[in-house]
Design an enzyme around this catalytic site. Structure first.
Site, PDB file in Angstrom:
ATOM      1  N   HIS A   1       0.781  -1.225   0.047  1.00 15.70           N
ATOM      2  CA  HIS A   1       0.244   0.000   0.100  1.00 15.70           C
ATOM      3  C   HIS A   1       0.804   1.282   0.052  1.00 15.70           C
ATOM      4  CE1 HIS A   1      -2.928   3.127   1.009  1.00 15.70           C
ATOM      5  NE2 HIS A   1      -2.411   3.247   2.151  1.00 15.70           N
TER       6      HIS A   1
ATOM      7  N   SER B   1      13.708   5.686 -14.054  1.00 11.81           N
ATOM      8  CA  SER B   1      12.599   6.290 -14.402  1.00 11.81           C
ATOM      9  C   SER B   1      12.475   7.973 -13.934  1.00 11.81           C
ATOM     10  CB  SER B   1      11.204   5.889 -14.303  1.00 11.81           C
ATOM     11  OG  SER B   1      10.069   6.545 -14.480  1.00 11.81           O
TER      12      SER B   1
ATOM     13  N   GLU C   1      11.264  13.620  -0.463  1.00  9.91           N
ATOM     14  CA  GLU C   1      10.518  13.068  -1.305  1.00  9.91           C
ATOM     15  C   GLU C   1       9.099  13.162  -0.769  1.00  9.91           C
ATOM     16  OE1 GLU C   1      10.271  10.330  -3.647  1.00  9.91           O
ATOM     17  OE2 GLU C   1       8.295   9.947  -3.654  1.00  9.91           O
TER      18      GLU C   1
ATOM     19  N   HIS D   1      12.692  11.823  11.171  1.00  9.47           N
ATOM     20  CA  HIS D   1      12.119  10.675  11.129  1.00  9.47           C
ATOM     21  C   HIS D   1      12.953   9.663  12.238  1.00  9.47           C
ATOM     22  CE1 HIS D   1       9.658  11.494   7.525  1.00  9.47           C
ATOM     23  NE2 HIS D   1      10.905  12.169   7.315  1.00  9.47           N
TER      24      HIS D   1
END
Lengths: 228, 632
Positions: free
Chosen positions: B78, B172, B258, B306
């Protein structure tokens, strides 16, 4: 004013691709690529430095190691040999500069009394070949170094030093390999149809890549070999 | 002078070509954008299905709907799917479709590299998704902490798919980023200075730099993991003296930028939607640009928030805490500027506008819980609990997804020539909005009551039952909302009302051409003299008394025009890139090359070498054929 916000603009001759900066697209892309590559090598080099001195078993880069059975492993880095290979790689950058100059000068008439050096400066094939040859020699040195290390008992699995060292220098070696193949393709094009001033950009982009790979090696040589 | 009435005619075909092969061989940025859109929506549905299964398992205490093992695969996939295969490529769909149109270009700088990026994404996405059908999907969480992901703790092929798949997807993203950086720097129309660029293009520009600088660290982390798993290196071998935090640092150096890679494109999209439906220029354009750049810079200095729970020490914790609090400033500036954009405007509450306003509200909630985490003592209570899950779903669903839906409703008429149905859109919006809050708001409570994330079930009587049940109901509402959206999306392609070139009365270049745009985009490359060229065109005096909005006051050289006719590229003498399948073939070679590694797991060395070398040969051969053939 402002009523003429979107004015029809004839971009002239359809085939000349006008760019905003006047630079070729490829030139901008290669700089973006090099910026990205800086982060790649920064990550590899940082990992090497973080793991420096953390290996639990030898061989070590700068110090002697005696294992449980009493076998002695001398400091493994061979700085004289690597200094020689570093010199070879630096000279290849010089040859690359001369190769680009030779391509730029192609077609300009030689002075009547031109000496051998002036003539040599016009030979793009000589300098492209020289750059590729020096790059290939550097790879030869690296192959020798890797083989010697494995024979002396350091593989990629041995310890943290082995893993980080072979991966970092291996990545650099792979970049040199790509560069050598790139230069040989240019040499081949030069031999078949000849490179001239109109191809300056193509050679310039290869040169940017080649110099970048060289600069990375200077950093690696300083941080890994010279600083104990 | 131009007529401004939208031409009431059926949509012209966007391209003269059709059929499967024309899609495989396309180099048109608009068709590639469309491919990205469809593919990413498909992965969005897969990721959503995984979420529905997760929530079903958690609906009540001690449910046995899926096994613990399957649950691990579900939450890992997910996260991986939503981040890498849905939200990033949905943003990429808009980069592809909009950037050339917004800056007045005929295509991206490297059309074939663009096709290559898409095919690598599709094949990499399939590579990483298929294993779930065989119960061998990645199962160590979307951030795949090593040493958990090393052979010692994850010996099956599950993590192999993850490592290789992400490595491929990185190629990519990087290839696309080099392309868009070059496009934005170099292919702007005359007069399109940097400070006249539409805000979506600006935010995309920042994102491309984040991509090229943030992807190398994760590439290196993945290479280390790959070498550890396949070649016995010791990067993550704690017994050999490796640092258990190496992966965490390398991953989050990528992982935090990100976050901004995921949210800034959505910020850009709502910055297009809000001015259009408020009939006012974006408030504080310059500050919006600077705050976007600031977010990009600061985004590289906050990764260790984090990791407050791993014991980095007071100094490191303090620095990262400070940096994290700082990043709230440019983000807050953006929120206030959006609100000020709507203030005293002629606000039209269309579906895209509703989604854009929802982003402002929901992202603010997620942003505030983010600032709560920036304090290490508070974070120690919240980390790895459902409170964190609530936080990042408010920024990613409440932010990115809301923004992307705003973008889809806003740009669907441009892409297809037809409107999405407004009534179904409203149903979708309200179900989505209520469903989202019902799913994620209760997680704040279950998290603060101590429910850890990533557990596959829990005992009753800990005060979590009601919150979990509500969250599951919310997820089912989201499933219904998404079904309504899919129905609307598919149906409106043929049944939607005809939109015309500029259906919303927007201000930027992409609305000056027909919908869908002709393959060459602009029959004549426009000359731009301000940030809001179409509004200048309709009412030259619209911004009198306000600031200049980048307007230099120099009139264009020839009468203005809004393009309403569709020609062919040939009749206009515009050279177009040849269609070619070489980039797709090269992409296939890349994926085959990497997939050879899988056979090493079963000690099939010869097979691995054959597949890898075969893939490498395809890659090199494809690349050679590509580079030696002319573009147009």
């Amino acid at each position: 004013m402002a009523s003429h916000a979107i004015a029809g603009h004839d971009d002239g001759h359809a085939h000349t691709h006008h760019t905003t900066t006047g630079l070729d697209n490829r030139k901008i892309a290669i700089w973006a690529f090099i910026g990205s590559e800086c982060m790649l090598f920064a990550s590899l080099i940082s990992t090497y430095l973080i793991y420096k001195g953390k290996s639990l078993v030898g061989p070590y880069p700068h110090t002697e190691y005696t294992d449980a059975s009493g076998k002695v492993f001398p400091a493994i880095l061979d700085i004289p040999v690597t200094s020689a290979s570093t010199f070879v790689l630096l000279m290849s950058s010089l040859a690359m500069v001369l190769a680009l100059q030779a391509v730029q000068l192609k077609g300009t008439p030689l002075p009547a009394n031109a000496g051998w050096w002036t003539r040599a400066q016009r030979s793009s094939q000589l300098w492209l070949g020289m750059t590729a040859l020096l790059g290939a020699s550097f790879l030869g040195f690296q192959a020798y170094e890797f083989t010697a290390f494995v024979r002396e008992g350091l593989t990629i699995k041995t310890n943290l030093f082995g893993s980080t060292f072979f991966t970092l220098t291996g990545f650099h070696g792979a970049h040199v390999t790509v560069g050598v193949l790139w230069l040989m393709s240019l040499l081949w094009i030069d031999r078949t149809r000849g490179l001239g001033p109109q191809d300056e950009l193509v050679v310039d982009i290869a040169a940017l890549y080649w110099h970048f790979v060289d600069v990375v090696w200077i950093v690696i040589f300083t941080l890994i070999y010279l600083i104990q | 002078m131009a007529t401004l009435a939208a031409p009431a005619r059926a949509t012209a075909p966007a391209s003269t070509q059709s059929g499967l092969w024309s899609w495989i061989a396309t180099t048109d940025h608009k068709r590639i954008g469309t491919l990205y859109l469809w593919t990413a929506l498909a992965f969005f549905l897969i990721g959503g299905l995984e979420a529905a299964l997760i929530r079903t398992q958690l609906a009540r205490p001690n449910m046995g709907f899926v096994s613990a093992d399957t649950y691990n695969q579900l939450f890992t996939m997910h996260g991986t799917t939503m981040v890498f295969l849905a939200v990033m490529p949905l943003s990429a769909a808009f980069f592809n479709y909009l950037i050339p149109l917004q800056i007045g270009a005929r295509d991206v700088a490297f059309p074939r590299l663009n096709a290559f990026s898409y095919w690598v994404y599709l094949l990499g996405g399939i590579f990483i998704t298929l294993p779930i059908l065989f119960q061998v999907a990645p199962d160590a969480g979307w951030f795949g902490y090593a040493p958990l992901t090393t052979n010692q703790f994850s010996s099956g092929p599950n993590i192999d798919f993850w490592v290789i798949g992400l490595q491929v997807l990185g190629v990519s993203s990087l290839a696309a980023a080099f392309n868009f950086i070059t496009t934005i720097i170099n292919l702007r129309a005359p007069g399109m200075t940097l400070m006249r660029m539409p805000m979506f293009t600006w935010m995309s520009f920042v994102v491309q730099f984040l991509l090229i600088l943030a992807f190398p660290p994760i590439t290196v982390a993945l290479v280390f993991l790959l070498m550890d798993r396949f070649f016995g290196t010791t990067f993550y071998a704690i017994a050999q003296g490796a640092d258990p935090l190496l992966w965490q640092h390398l991953f989050w150096v990528f992982g935090h930028p990100e976050v901004y890679i995921l949210i800034l494109p959505a910020f850009g999209l709502v910055s297009e939607v809000l001015p259009t439906f408020s009939k006012k220029p974006l408030f504080g354009y310059n500050v919006m640009v600077y705050s976007g750049i600031m977010i990009g810079f600061l985004g590289f200095g906050v990764w260790a928030h984090h990791m407050f729970a791993v014991g980095m020490g007071a100094v490191a914790d303090s620095i990262f805490s400070l940096m994290t609090m700082l990043i709230a400033i440019p983000t807050g500036v953006k929120i206030f500027n959006w609100i000020a954009t709507m203030w005293a405007g002629e606000v039209r509450f269309t579906v895209p506008m509703k989604f854009a306003i929802a982003l402002i509200a929901m992202f603010t909630i997620g942003g505030i819980s983010g600032v709560m985490h920036s304090s290490p003592p508070a974070d120690l209570q919240q980390t790895d609990s459902y409170f964190v899950v609530a936080h990042f779903h408010y920024v990613l669903f409440g932010g990115s997804i809301m923004g992307i839906f705003a973008g889809i409703y806003h740009y669907y008429p441009k892409i297809t020539g037809r409107f999405l149905d407004e009534r179904l859109g409203n149903v979708h919006f309200w179900l989505n909005f209520i469903g989202m809050n019902l799913t994620f708001f209760p997680m704040h409570f279950s998290g603060l009551l101590g429910m850890p994330r990533r557990i596959y079930t829990y005992d009753a009587g800990q005060g979590w039952d009601l919150f979990n049940l509500l969250a599951t109901y919310g997820t089912y509402l989201l499933v219904i909302a998404t079904a309504v959206f899919v129905w609307n999306f598919v149906r409106s392609r043929t049944r939607g009302a005809i939109a015309g070139g500029d259906p919303w009365g927007a201000a930027t270049l992409e609305w000056s051409i027909p919908s869908p745009p002709p393959e060459y985009n602009f029959a004549q490359i426009p000359t731009v003299t301000s940030r809001y060229p179409l509004w200048d065109l309709k009412d030259p005096s619209w911004h009198e008394g306000e600031d200049s909005h980048g307007d230099t006051g120099t009139p264009g050289p020839s009468p203005l025009r809004e393009e309403t006719e569709t020609h062919t590229a040939k009749s206009l003498g515009i050279p177009m890139p040849y269609p070619t399948a070489k980039p797709a073939f090269t992409a296939l070679g890349l994926v085959v090359m990497f997939s050879g590694l899988l056979f090493l797991r079963n000690d099939l060395f010869a097979v691995a070498m054959t597949v890898t070398l075969g893939g490498a040969a395809m890659l090199i051969g494809g690349l050679y054929a590509w580079l030696t053939s002319p573009l147009e």
